[in-house]
Every structure is written in C-alpha cells, then in structure tokens.
Design an enzyme around this catalytic site. Structure first.
Site, PDB file in Angstrom:
ATOM      1  N   CYS A 142       0.823  -1.215   0.000  1.00 39.83           N
ATOM      2  CA  CYS A 142       0.000   0.000   0.000  1.00 39.83           C
ATOM      3  C   CYS A 142       0.859   1.269   0.000  1.00 39.83           C
ATOM      4  O   CYS A 142       1.615   1.492  -0.930  1.00 39.83           O
ATOM      5  CB  CYS A 142      -0.992  -0.033   1.158  1.00 39.83           C
ATOM      6  SG  CYS A 142      -2.385   1.106   0.910  1.00 39.83           S
ATOM      7  N   LYS A 163     -12.414   7.750  -1.166  1.00 34.62           N
ATOM      8  CA  LYS A 163     -11.571   6.649  -0.734  1.00 34.62           C
ATOM      9  C   LYS A 163     -11.823   5.388  -1.563  1.00 34.62           C
ATOM     10  O   LYS A 163     -12.968   5.022  -1.811  1.00 34.62           O
ATOM     11  CB  LYS A 163     -11.834   6.356   0.741  1.00 34.62           C
ATOM     12  CG  LYS A 163     -10.935   5.296   1.369  1.00 34.62           C
ATOM     13  CD  LYS A 163     -11.272   5.135   2.849  1.00 34.62           C
ATOM     14  CE  LYS A 163     -10.379   4.126   3.537  1.00 34.62           C
ATOM     15  NZ  LYS A 163     -10.712   3.980   4.979  1.00 34.62           N
ATOM     16  N   SER A 192      -7.839  -0.080   0.590  1.00 35.37           N
ATOM     17  CA  SER A 192      -8.274   0.927   1.551  1.00 35.37           C
ATOM     18  C   SER A 192      -7.272   2.073   1.496  1.00 35.37           C
ATOM     19  O   SER A 192      -6.283   2.081   2.217  1.00 35.37           O
ATOM     20  CB  SER A 192      -8.347   0.330   2.960  1.00 35.37           C
ATOM     21  OG  SER A 192      -8.735   1.320   3.894  1.00 35.37           O
ATOM     22  N   HIS A 235      -4.400  -4.566  -0.037  1.00 33.09           N
ATOM     23  CA  HIS A 235      -4.142  -5.210   1.259  1.00 33.09           C
ATOM     24  C   HIS A 235      -4.609  -6.657   1.225  1.00 33.09           C
ATOM     25  O   HIS A 235      -5.579  -7.034   1.903  1.00 33.09           O
ATOM     26  CB  HIS A 235      -4.879  -4.455   2.372  1.00 33.09           C
ATOM     27  CG  HIS A 235      -4.243  -3.161   2.753  1.00 33.09           C
ATOM     28  ND1 HIS A 235      -3.103  -3.088   3.527  1.00 33.09           N
ATOM     29  CD2 HIS A 235      -4.593  -1.884   2.451  1.00 33.09           C
ATOM     30  CE1 HIS A 235      -2.777  -1.812   3.703  1.00 33.09           C
ATOM     31  NE2 HIS A 235      -3.650  -1.064   3.065  1.00 33.09           N
ATOM     32  N   GLU A 237      -3.374  -8.955   2.674  1.00 35.23           N
ATOM     33  CA  GLU A 237      -3.149  -9.557   4.000  1.00 35.23           C
ATOM     34  C   GLU A 237      -4.303  -9.309   4.966  1.00 35.23           C
ATOM     35  O   GLU A 237      -4.320  -9.891   6.074  1.00 35.23           O
ATOM     36  CB  GLU A 237      -1.849  -9.002   4.607  1.00 35.23           C
ATOM     37  CG  GLU A 237      -1.951  -7.626   5.244  1.00 35.23           C
ATOM     38  CD  GLU A 237      -1.951  -6.463   4.259  1.00 35.23           C
ATOM     39  OE1 GLU A 237      -1.987  -5.300   4.706  1.00 35.23           O
ATOM     40  OE2 GLU A 237      -1.909  -6.717   3.032  1.00 35.23           O
ATOM     41  N   ARG A 249     -14.741   2.564  12.465  1.00 32.71           N
ATOM     42  CA  ARG A 249     -13.841   3.596  12.992  1.00 32.71           C
ATOM     43  C   ARG A 249     -14.120   4.943  12.330  1.00 32.71           C
ATOM     44  O   ARG A 249     -14.228   5.982  13.005  1.00 32.71           O
ATOM     45  CB  ARG A 249     -12.397   3.175  12.741  1.00 32.71           C
ATOM     46  CG  ARG A 249     -11.332   4.185  13.168  1.00 32.71           C
ATOM     47  CD  ARG A 249     -10.031   3.910  12.446  1.00 32.71           C
ATOM     48  NE  ARG A 249     -10.160   4.128  11.003  1.00 32.71           N
ATOM     49  CZ  ARG A 249      -9.281   3.690  10.102  1.00 32.71           C
ATOM     50  NH1 ARG A 249      -8.239   2.986  10.479  1.00 32.71           N
ATOM     51  NH2 ARG A 249      -9.469   3.949   8.812  1.00 32.71           N
TER      52      ARG A 249
END
Length: 312
Positions: A142, A163, A192, A235, A237, A249
């Site tokens: 990223c 985003k 993200s 991502h 992972e 969040r």
C-alpha cells in the site's frame, strides 16, 4: 513447516487457536535446517493485528521461516504498548549489518501527506536503500509501495475524489509470471486508500513492470529488478473483519464521506457478515513470493545477497 516466532508474541496464541503451527525459538534451534529470515517493518498503527495478519499468510508455506520485526527510531506509535515494542521490535542499528531472505514493509496512515513531509521519511528511505544490498526480495504494501516507487523511480501519488474502499476484481497481465502461479483469470483483493498511482507514469519507467490491474481500483502489483522488489497497492493480507473495523472507525469519527466498503458485505448490508473473496489468492500471493522470489533465489550464505543482481 511452521513459522518460528519470538517467544510470547501475542500472535502465537491467536494462530494456534486457528490450528496454525508456530514454534518457539528454542524448538526451532533443534532443527538442522536454515530457515528463511524474513524482516517485517510494521508501520501500521495496530501493530499486533498487522503482525497476526502477516504471520497467518506466511505460515501457509512449507518452508521454515524465522520472522523479526523492525521499528523506526524517528517514530513512536501511539496505539501499541511500549512494552510490546521493546520486547519484539528491533531498531535499525540492530539489523543494519544483517542480511535477510525477504523483507515486508507495511502501509502507513500518512498517505495524504507529501512524502517528504512524513516525519520519518529520511529514516525510511535509508532503510529502502539498505534493503537493496541486504535483502533478496522486498514486498512493499500500500503506502509503502507508493513511497518506494517514489523514492527509487520518482513515481507520484495522486489524491482520489473518494476513498478506494472495498474488495475489487483484478486481472494478471502476464499469466506465466511465477508470482501468479495457480491464480484464476479474475481474483479479488481488498483496497483501503485515499491516493493512487498512474499506470501511464509507471509504464514510462523501463525498470518497472505492471503485473496486475483492476478496472475499478487501478494498478495493483508492480515489479522491479526481476522480482527483487514488488509494490502492492492493496491489502491482500487483511483479515475478514479489517474493512468492517475501518468502516466503523471512520463512522465513529463522524467523517461525512464514509461509504460502505464495496463488494464486501452480504447484500451490501453492514449488519450482515462480510463475504471473504480474497483469502485463497492472498495465500497464493505470499506463498509464490516466498517460493519463487525468496527461497529459490536467495543464497545459502546470506552475506552473498549483496552480490545478487536482478533475479532471472
């Protein structure tokens, strides 16, 4: 084969409950085999979560792996206990003279800042330069991928109108490339991020090769130096609930621009479980990296890494 982790690392108990075989330093020392040495520079705020996510994927290889964690001297994380950092993270001074088969650099929540304004930019780029002579293959994730491409090749990052958030379909440009052995024609990976890179700009760099892209998410994986460096914008992972936790969040922060992560929740309903579409390809990605670009290329005598050129 198991992953060899420092004694008492929190990830050990989590992974054992998932029936993943990990071993302590003591038991590993009795095996007559040289494990692959993997260094992880963890720049993510929730370090224990990221440690667990990465170890979970690395553990699926049949190779024995010895993992060490690296921290930055010029940055003190706020979301991880200092005792954890002192116990499990090394400073650059402690690893500077060492050699590693593989190196992973995670993303970081600083992508909206110009690279040179990031507090630890000078230390970080020094580590990037060090890795070229001390590591067989490096896997940048990223923001770290954007940062490394900028440092080495001058590639810019550009802010997105909104985003890039969700799970997106990708294709492979060269199906014979070993990193994608066993991949389907289309595969999924989470993203993200608030910034992107330009495929056209990357394509003008003869040392960079775009290996995988997404119609919606853009450039996904770029390689250089014959596979000694990979730059991954997503991502793979991430665990099943990571995007969900990020969504909650951001909502709690009162951010008006927060949207549901795309292609993630059942029926696009955040009250329902996420649909995990990326787990098998995430495992393949890390296994193939370890096998074809680390294990098969690294010298038995690690000190000879500095003599390696581009991988064939």
């Amino acid at each position: 084969m198991p992953v060899n982790l420092p004694d008492n690392l929190p990830a050990i108990e989590i992974l054992r409950k998932e029936h993943i075989f990990v071993m302590s330093d003591l038991r590993a020392s009795t095996q007559d085999i040289r494990p692959l040495r993997i260094l992880i520079l963890n720049l993510m705020p929730l370090k224990i979560t990221t440690e667990t996510d990465l170890v979970r994927l690395l553990s699926n290889s049949p190779l024995q792996i010895e993992i060490e964690f690296l921290g930055l001297k010029s940055h003190t994380p706020k979301n991880t206990p200092i005792e954890h950092l002192k116990t499990f993270y090394k400073t650059f001074e402690e690893v500077e003279e060492c050699f590693y088969d593989g190196f992973i650099v995670t993303g970081a929540p600083v992508e909206l800042l110009p690279f040179e304004e990031v507090r630890y930019w000078k230390e970080l780029t020094g580590i990037f330069d060090w890795a070229r002579k001390h590591v067989t293959s490096t896997f940048y994730i990223c923001w770290a991928g954007q940062a490394a491409m900028h440092h080495f090749y001058g590639i810019q990052k550009y802010p997105l109108e909104k985003k890039m958030f969700g799970v997106f379909s990708h294709t492979v440009n060269d199906k014979s490339f070993p990193l994608f052995r066993g991949f389907d024609d289309q595969f999924y990976a989470p993203h993200s991020r608030h910034t992107t890179v330009s495929a056209e700009e990357i394509s003008r760099q003869p040392e960079l090769t775009i290996l995988s892209q997404s119609e919606e998410a853009g450039v996904y994986i770029v390689a250089s130096r014959g596979g000694r460096e990979f730059y991954v914008t997503g991502h793979s992972e991430y665990s099943p609930l990571t995007l969900h936790n990020e969504y909650l969040r951001d909502k709690q922060k009162g951010l008006e621009s927060v949207e549901l992560p795309k292609n993630y929740y059942q029926d696009n309903d955040p009250e329902k479980e996420p649909v995990v579409r990326w787990r098998s390809h995430a495992n393949l990605l890390f296994i193939n990296w370890l096998n074809y670009f680390v294990y098969q290329e690294t010298p038995f005598e690690l000190e000879k890494i500095s003599e390696l050129g581009e991988l064939s």
